[in-house]
Design an enzyme around this catalytic site. Structure first.
Site, short mmCIF file in Angstrom:
data_model
loop_
_atom_site.label_atom_id
_atom_site.label_comp_id
_atom_site.label_asym_id
_atom_site.label_seq_id
_atom_site.Cartn_x
_atom_site.Cartn_y
_atom_site.Cartn_z
N ARG A 264 -25.35 33.76 49.77
CA ARG A 264 -25.21 32.55 48.94
C ARG A 264 -23.86 32.41 48.26
O ARG A 264 -23.55 31.37 47.69
CB ARG A 264 -26.33 32.52 47.90
CG ARG A 264 -27.65 32.03 48.48
CD ARG A 264 -28.75 32.09 47.46
NE ARG A 264 -29.20 33.46 47.22
CZ ARG A 264 -29.89 33.84 46.15
NH1 ARG A 264 -30.19 32.96 45.21
NH2 ARG A 264 -30.28 35.10 46.01
N ARG B 22 10.27 35.71 33.14
CA ARG B 22 9.85 36.38 34.37
C ARG B 22 10.03 37.90 34.25
O ARG B 22 10.58 38.39 33.28
CB ARG B 22 10.62 35.79 35.54
CG ARG B 22 10.15 34.35 35.84
CD ARG B 22 11.02 33.68 36.88
NE ARG B 22 11.11 34.48 38.10
CZ ARG B 22 12.06 34.32 39.02
NH1 ARG B 22 13.00 33.40 38.85
NH2 ARG B 22 12.07 35.08 40.09
N ALA C 231 22.86 23.94 26.54
CA ALA C 231 21.88 23.30 27.42
C ALA C 231 22.39 23.25 28.85
O ALA C 231 23.56 22.99 29.10
CB ALA C 231 21.60 21.89 26.92
N TYR D 211 22.89 34.37 42.90
CA TYR D 211 22.47 34.62 44.28
C TYR D 211 23.38 33.85 45.23
O TYR D 211 23.59 32.64 45.05
CB TYR D 211 21.02 34.11 44.40
CG TYR D 211 20.33 34.36 45.70
CD1 TYR D 211 20.30 35.63 46.27
CD2 TYR D 211 19.67 33.33 46.37
CE1 TYR D 211 19.64 35.86 47.46
CE2 TYR D 211 19.00 33.56 47.55
CZ TYR D 211 18.99 34.81 48.11
OH TYR D 211 18.32 35.04 49.28
N SER E 254 27.60 23.49 27.17
CA SER E 254 26.52 22.95 27.99
C SER E 254 26.94 22.75 29.44
O SER E 254 28.11 22.55 29.72
CB SER E 254 26.07 21.59 27.42
OG SER E 254 25.51 21.79 26.16
#
Ligand code: UD1
Ligand code: CA
Length: 456
Positions: free
Chosen positions: A15, A331, A378, A385, A403
């Site tokens: 089920r 992260r 900002a 990379y 910024s």
């Protein structure tokens, strides 16, 4: 007292409508079977056997680190047949305890109470009074209340079906006696199965007393047969954890909108808003405030930290007195020192951010070492990379990054250096100086905006 615990987990779980064996489905990110195991392991002098059948290899592979004896039941011929497979591995002198791999919320206290009923000639049986006992085996007692036998629903008469005392399936008895009764089981019943429940009548015939006890709460003995029951038990479990945390002094805005899928060590005066999810191992200091809708996994959060709504934090460390979010993403391998500010739409990966530094808006900082009192404007991006390899960016103490700067790694911004807004920095910049890399501003006289051509 030596214990032999037998956990039945060979059933298919039709089920569930899933390729995954039933006992591998999760509650709070942990397989059902592991919940049962983790409870059983708390009992002393306990050898654990797990009977597997459907998806046996997958179950073993997923739970390879459990210190248990795996027993295979290649054909599922009933609960009695399942226990028979453990056979002589049940030692005569030990107390055999039968548990179900799909009954995850059973409490250790309930098992201890059940085991305390054991005597030389006693079988201890966990039963439960149910408003709706449909599907359960029923406990048949005589006029004096003495248990005589268990009748399965499919074999029960109309009168027996009126009995509301259900069999949880959980029982304990001396190993020697159990093995004797197992060898006497037949399968002459409605389902053609070897029922473990038939040992109750055999025990009574041998002069054993059946001592019953019940769990504190019915939810403890509920099994998972489908996704609805799985969801129900997930909420029961989460509410229990939320209540434990509130007892420790944590303020939860809504205990019904809280999820802990792992562990949480938590200080005093912590406030958690709705829909916060913790996964893995987390440590949280004192006076921490966590806003709505945050996902926090394997994190260490210092004292007096404020995490605003909608942050995702994973494998990261946040120093005391820092302020994160709203909408920030930390992260893995992010380490924030004390007094840092990480603002909205900022992603930080594998980077150290020094004390008092700020990354307040729309930035990506990856593979970077950022010193103390740095201000990152900002839209700053560390270009870490090149399509093949990753490189480091170093920003030394007191630097000011204008910024919309791109820092093309590997690159170092010197101490107290200032980077002009809109720069693309490809070479190391000196301490204390202003560095910028953009063409001079220019105004074109008599320039006219293009106009739309009229259609002919
Ligand atoms: C069983 C009990 C019933 C009780 C109910 C509680 C029997 C005959 N009946 O019924 O009295 O009220 O549990 O939920 O014991 N399993 C195996 N091998 C098998 C058959 C089952 O390992 O050959 C395992 C299943 O994976 C499951 C457990 O035993 O974990 C119970 O089996 P299930 O088929 O669900 O038993 P019920 O019919 O619900
Ligand atoms: Ca069942």
């Amino acid at each position: 007292m030596n214990l032999t615990t037998i956990i039945l987990a060979a059933g298919k779980g039709t089920r569930m409508r899933s390729q995954l064996p039933k006992v591998l489905h999760h509650i709070a990110e942990k397989p059902l079977l592991k919940h049962v195991h983790d409870t059983a392991i708390q009992l002393e002098n306990n050898t654990i056997h797990i009977v597997i059948g459907h998806g046996a290899e997958l179950v073993k592979k997923n739970l390879a680190n459990l210190q248990v004896n795996w027993v295979e039941q290649t054909q599922q011929l009933g609960t009695g047949h399942a226990v028979q497979q453990v056979g002589n591995q049940i030692s005569d002198e030990s107390i055999a305890l039968v548990l179900y791999g799909d009954v995850p919320l059973l409490k250790i206290e309930t098992l201890q109470l059940l085991l305390s009923k054991i005597n030389e000639k006693t079988l201890a049986l966990l039963t439960v009074n149910l408003q709706n006992p449909t599907g359960y085996g029923r406990i048949v007692r005589d006029n004096f209340g003495k248990v005589l036998r268990i009748v399965e629903e499919k074999d029960a008469t109309e009168t027996e079906k009126q009995i509301t005392e259900g069999n949880t399936g959980i029982l304990a008895v001396q190993g020697k006696a159990l093995k004797k009764w197992l060898s006497q089981l037949g399968n002459n019943n409605a389902q053609g199965e070897y029922y473990l429940t038939d040992i109750i009548a055999l025990a009574v015939a041998d002069g054993f007393e059946i001592a019953t006890s019940s769990p504190q709460n019915e939810d403890e003995v509920l099994g998972v047969n489908d996704k609805l029951q799985l969801a129900h038990l997930e909420r029961v479990y989460q509410l229990q954890q939320a209540q434990n945390l509130m007892r420790q002094g944590v303020t939860l805005r809504d205990p019904n909108r809280f999820d802990l899928r792992g562990s949480l060590e938590i200080g005093q005066d912590v406030e958690i808003d709705v829909n916060v999810i913790f996964e893995g191992k987390n440590q949280i200091g004192n006076n921490v405030k966590i806003g709505a809708n945050c996902l926090i996994k394997n994190a260490t959060i210092g004292d007096d930290v404020i995490i605003l709504a909608n942050c995702v934090i994973e494998n990261a460390e946040v120093g005391a007195n820092s302020r994160i979010g709203p909408f920030a993403r930390l992260r893995p391998e992010t380490v924030l020192a004390t007094d840092t500010h990480i603002g909205n739409f900022v992603e930080i990966k594998k980077s150290v951010i020094g004390q008092g530094s700020k990354v307040n808006h729309l930035s990506y900082i990856g593979d970077s070492l950022v010193g103390k009192k740095v201000n990152i404007g900002a839209g700053t991006i560390t270009c870490n990379y090149d399509g093949a390899n990753k490189f480091q960016t170093i920003i030394e103490d007191g630097a000011f990054i204008g910024s919309d700067t791109q820092l093309v790694a590997p690159v170092t911004v010197g101490k107290n250096a200032t980077i002009g807004a809109g720069s693309t920095i490809t070479k190391d910049t000196p301490d204390d100086q202003l560095t910028l890399s953009r063409s001079k501003q220019l105004s074109v006289p008599h320039w006219q905006r293009p106009v739309k051509k009229e259609k002919l």
